[in-house]
Scaffold this motif. Structure first.
Motif, mmCIF file in Angstrom:
data_model
loop_
_atom_site.group_PDB
_atom_site.id
_atom_site.type_symbol
_atom_site.label_atom_id
_atom_site.label_comp_id
_atom_site.label_asym_id
_atom_site.label_seq_id
_atom_site.Cartn_x
_atom_site.Cartn_y
_atom_site.Cartn_z
ATOM 1 N N ALA A 194 1.906 -4.223 4.982
ATOM 2 C CA ALA A 194 1.849 -2.620 5.700
ATOM 3 C C ALA A 194 2.980 -2.422 6.269
ATOM 4 O O ALA A 194 4.128 -1.725 6.431
ATOM 5 C CB ALA A 194 0.514 -1.340 5.408
ATOM 6 N N TYR A 195 2.932 -3.084 7.602
ATOM 7 C CA TYR A 195 4.242 -2.778 8.416
ATOM 8 C C TYR A 195 6.156 -3.144 7.660
ATOM 9 O O TYR A 195 6.838 -2.330 8.027
ATOM 10 C CB TYR A 195 4.166 -3.687 10.000
ATOM 11 C CG TYR A 195 2.771 -3.705 10.079
ATOM 12 C CD1 TYR A 195 2.373 -2.271 10.881
ATOM 13 C CD2 TYR A 195 2.354 -4.628 10.934
ATOM 14 C CE1 TYR A 195 1.479 -2.381 11.666
ATOM 15 C CE2 TYR A 195 1.794 -4.502 12.161
ATOM 16 C CZ TYR A 195 0.468 -3.335 12.220
ATOM 17 O OH TYR A 195 -0.374 -2.687 12.503
ATOM 18 N N ARG A 253 6.017 -2.895 4.443
ATOM 19 C CA ARG A 253 6.807 -1.803 3.830
ATOM 20 C C ARG A 253 7.854 -0.736 4.326
ATOM 21 O O ARG A 253 7.670 -0.254 3.825
ATOM 22 C CB ARG A 253 5.278 -1.870 2.592
ATOM 23 C CG ARG A 253 4.545 -2.791 1.707
ATOM 24 C CD ARG A 253 4.691 -2.062 0.578
ATOM 25 N NE ARG A 253 2.836 -1.982 1.336
ATOM 26 C CZ ARG A 253 2.100 -2.864 1.286
ATOM 27 N NH1 ARG A 253 2.000 -3.740 0.668
ATOM 28 N NH2 ARG A 253 0.681 -2.104 2.130
ATOM 29 N N THR A 254 6.222 -0.160 5.387
ATOM 30 C CA THR A 254 6.866 0.576 5.999
ATOM 31 C C THR A 254 8.199 0.497 6.404
ATOM 32 O O THR A 254 9.176 1.404 6.899
ATOM 33 C CB THR A 254 6.882 0.621 7.839
ATOM 34 O OG1 THR A 254 4.578 0.786 6.905
ATOM 35 C CG2 THR A 254 6.585 2.334 8.513
ATOM 36 N N ASN A 270 -3.625 -9.747 0.835
ATOM 37 C CA ASN A 270 -4.015 -8.867 -0.273
ATOM 38 C C ASN A 270 -2.737 -7.863 0.540
ATOM 39 O O ASN A 270 -2.174 -7.606 0.729
ATOM 40 C CB ASN A 270 -4.502 -8.250 -0.421
ATOM 41 C CG ASN A 270 -5.446 -7.361 0.169
ATOM 42 O OD1 ASN A 270 -4.825 -6.451 1.086
ATOM 43 N ND2 ASN A 270 -6.594 -7.619 0.868
ATOM 44 N N PHE A 271 -1.959 -6.801 -0.903
ATOM 45 C CA PHE A 271 -1.107 -6.092 -0.888
ATOM 46 C C PHE A 271 -1.304 -4.780 0.584
ATOM 47 O O PHE A 271 0.283 -4.009 0.958
ATOM 48 C CB PHE A 271 -0.148 -5.280 -2.311
ATOM 49 C CG PHE A 271 -0.231 -6.368 -2.944
ATOM 50 C CD1 PHE A 271 1.282 -6.453 -2.789
ATOM 51 C CD2 PHE A 271 -0.633 -6.554 -3.805
ATOM 52 C CE1 PHE A 271 1.898 -7.100 -4.105
ATOM 53 C CE2 PHE A 271 0.150 -7.807 -4.934
ATOM 54 C CZ PHE A 271 1.042 -7.932 -5.077
ATOM 55 N N ASN A 272 -2.607 -4.733 0.388
ATOM 56 C CA ASN A 272 -2.616 -3.955 2.284
ATOM 57 C C ASN A 272 -2.786 -4.341 3.254
ATOM 58 O O ASN A 272 -3.333 -3.791 4.329
ATOM 59 C CB ASN A 272 -4.428 -3.609 1.520
ATOM 60 C CG ASN A 272 -4.366 -2.263 0.161
ATOM 61 O OD1 ASN A 272 -2.581 -2.064 0.292
ATOM 62 N ND2 ASN A 272 -4.987 -2.546 -0.649
ATOM 63 N N ASP A 273 -2.217 -5.825 3.775
ATOM 64 C CA ASP A 273 -2.847 -6.328 4.532
ATOM 65 C C ASP A 273 -2.033 -5.777 6.007
ATOM 66 O O ASP A 273 -0.819 -5.565 5.512
ATOM 67 C CB ASP A 273 -2.749 -8.314 4.549
ATOM 68 C CG ASP A 273 -4.054 -8.596 3.775
ATOM 69 O OD1 ASP A 273 -3.504 -10.041 4.076
ATOM 70 O OD2 ASP A 273 -5.167 -8.077 3.944
ATOM 71 N N LYS A 274 -2.393 -6.132 7.361
ATOM 72 C CA LYS A 274 -1.396 -5.255 7.765
ATOM 73 C C LYS A 274 0.073 -5.815 8.165
ATOM 74 O O LYS A 274 0.935 -5.065 8.203
ATOM 75 C CB LYS A 274 -2.248 -4.953 9.194
ATOM 76 C CG LYS A 274 -3.687 -5.023 9.292
ATOM 77 C CD LYS A 274 -3.099 -4.782 11.024
ATOM 78 C CE LYS A 274 -4.752 -3.391 11.228
ATOM 79 N NZ LYS A 274 -4.695 -3.625 13.647
ATOM 80 N N SER A 322 6.689 -3.921 -2.573
ATOM 81 C CA SER A 322 6.396 -2.621 -2.008
ATOM 82 C C SER A 322 6.059 -1.367 -3.031
ATOM 83 O O SER A 322 5.888 -0.311 -2.682
ATOM 84 C CB SER A 322 7.610 -1.629 -1.302
ATOM 85 O OG SER A 322 8.892 -1.278 -2.608
ATOM 86 N N ARG A 369 2.987 -1.573 -4.848
ATOM 87 C CA ARG A 369 2.117 -2.349 -4.877
ATOM 88 C C ARG A 369 1.395 -1.047 -3.979
ATOM 89 O O ARG A 369 1.687 -0.589 -3.200
ATOM 90 C CB ARG A 369 1.439 -3.300 -4.829
ATOM 91 C CG ARG A 369 2.044 -5.088 -6.487
ATOM 92 C CD ARG A 369 1.668 -3.982 -7.337
ATOM 93 N NE ARG A 369 2.521 -5.234 -8.049
ATOM 94 C CZ ARG A 369 1.907 -6.631 -8.771
ATOM 95 N NH1 ARG A 369 0.836 -6.729 -8.117
ATOM 96 N NH2 ARG A 369 2.075 -6.958 -9.134
#
Length: 349
Positions: A321-322, A324-325, A314-318, A347, A349
């Motif tokens: 997340a890395y 997107r950062t 999902n969009f919150n998986d690490k 990005s 989401r």
């Protein structure tokens, strides 16, 4: 009566001369793309209203189709002064019907069906309807305007609907009409259509698809002579509505992946599969449409696409997340605009 200004209106004549089945036009707002599609479809149907050709006016959702049914004839009726038109629904099927004005005095006035109103979101419910006389589908606003969503797996949903109408008879043409909104739509992505590199007219997929990006110079000059045109000239809205510019068809963050970058994973999104690479020397990521011959890690954001060999994320998986950062820090580049635009959607989401 207020005199109306005349502008150079769009005609499908040039695009249809290539004899493709799918005919796509994306251009400035208000150039008459839909009007011309309706006019030529009705004109063909009126040659023999009882036994001749019919058409389908297609929108994505019923919420878009409902107001269109009420206004469909407002502009086009003037082109056919000897005919009356109406929208009629029978057993859940919404139809375009016509009647000759000579029959006005008859008590039981005959109305003939020459077309249908269909929402793509409800295409499954139309499988029992016979479209054997339909030779034209007008898919209006096939590129979703801001704030509107595409259907899940829309591309295949549309192909399924087309197959239902055509029945492998090679009788049906589709007129895709849209404003120049975004290159990030299921049809441009699937057929690899790029407004920034395509000529005015391109014929692709073995001649089955023809694409027209009409030049806007004459229309632009005409609009900018009006008070409204002067008001929007030089604005973002003017670029979109008049200049025929897709907001996301630019080359920012486009770069070549270096040979030192190593493949990390493939990511399946609603806009296709992206391969993600990382270069330790520059600490930058590279997202590509081209996939490696083999991948040890295949991620998908789509539960309906899950199968052995894939991992649902999902969009919150690490990992995401890395990524997107890194994107927010300007450390993600792409091979082409469509890859970048797909990632931008992720990005958000």
């Amino acid at each position: 009566m207020v005199a109306r200004k005349t502008h150079p209106w769009y005609s499908f004549d040039k695009l249809l001369s290539y004899n493709a089945r799918f005919n796509i036009v994306a251009g400035p707002r208000g150039t008459g793309k839909t009007y011309d599609a309706k006019k030529r479809s009705i004109k063909k149907a009126l040659r023999d209203p009882r036994e001749g050709e019919q058409f389908i006016y297609l929108r994505r959702y019923d919420t878009e189709l409902a107001p269109s049914r009420g206004t469909f004839f407002n502009d086009i009726a003037l082109a056919f002064p000897n005919w009356d038109f109406r929208a009629h629904t029978d057993n859940g099927v919404s139809m375009v019907q016509c009647s000759h004005v000579d029959k006005r005095s008859e008590k039981k006035r005959p109305w003939d069906t020459i077309g249908y109103f269909v929402a793509l979101s409800k295409a499954q419910t139309t499988k029992s309807v016979s479209f054997h006389r339909v030779t034209t589908i007008i898919f209006d606003e096939f590129i979703a305007e801001k704030g509107r969503q595409y259907l899940p797996d829309e591309f295949n949903t549309f192909l399924g609907f087309f197959s239902t109408v055509d029945r492998n008879q090679d009788k049906t043409k589709v007129l895709f009409c849209a404003n120049s909104v975004s290159t990030m739509n299921p049809y441009f992505i699937e057929w690899e259509i790029r407004p920034d590199t395509f000529p005015e007219i391109s014929v692709i997929r073995g001649g089955f698809v023809a694409v027209h990006f009409p030049p806007s110079s004459a229309f632009k000059a005409s609009v900018y002579e009006t008070e409204w045109g002067k008001f929007i000239q030089g604005t973002q809205f003017g670029d979109y509505a008049v200049e025929n510019e897709f907001k996301d068809a630019h080359d920012l963050l486009i770069d070549i992946k270096p040979s030192t970058a190593r493949h990390q994973f493939n990511l399946e999104t609603q806009f296709g599969v992206i391969s993600v690479w990382y270069d330790r020397r520059s600490a930058e990521y590279y997202a590509q449409k081209k996939l490696p011959g083999q991948s040890n890690l295949n991620l998908t954001l789509l539960p309906e696409k899950m199968e052995p060999g894939k991992q649902l994320v999902n969009f919150n998986d690490k990992l995401l997340a890395y990524l997107r950062t890194a994107f927010r820090q300007g450390k993600v580049t792409f091979d082409q605009p469509s890859t970048r635009n797909a990632f931008v959607e992720i990005s958000k989401r």
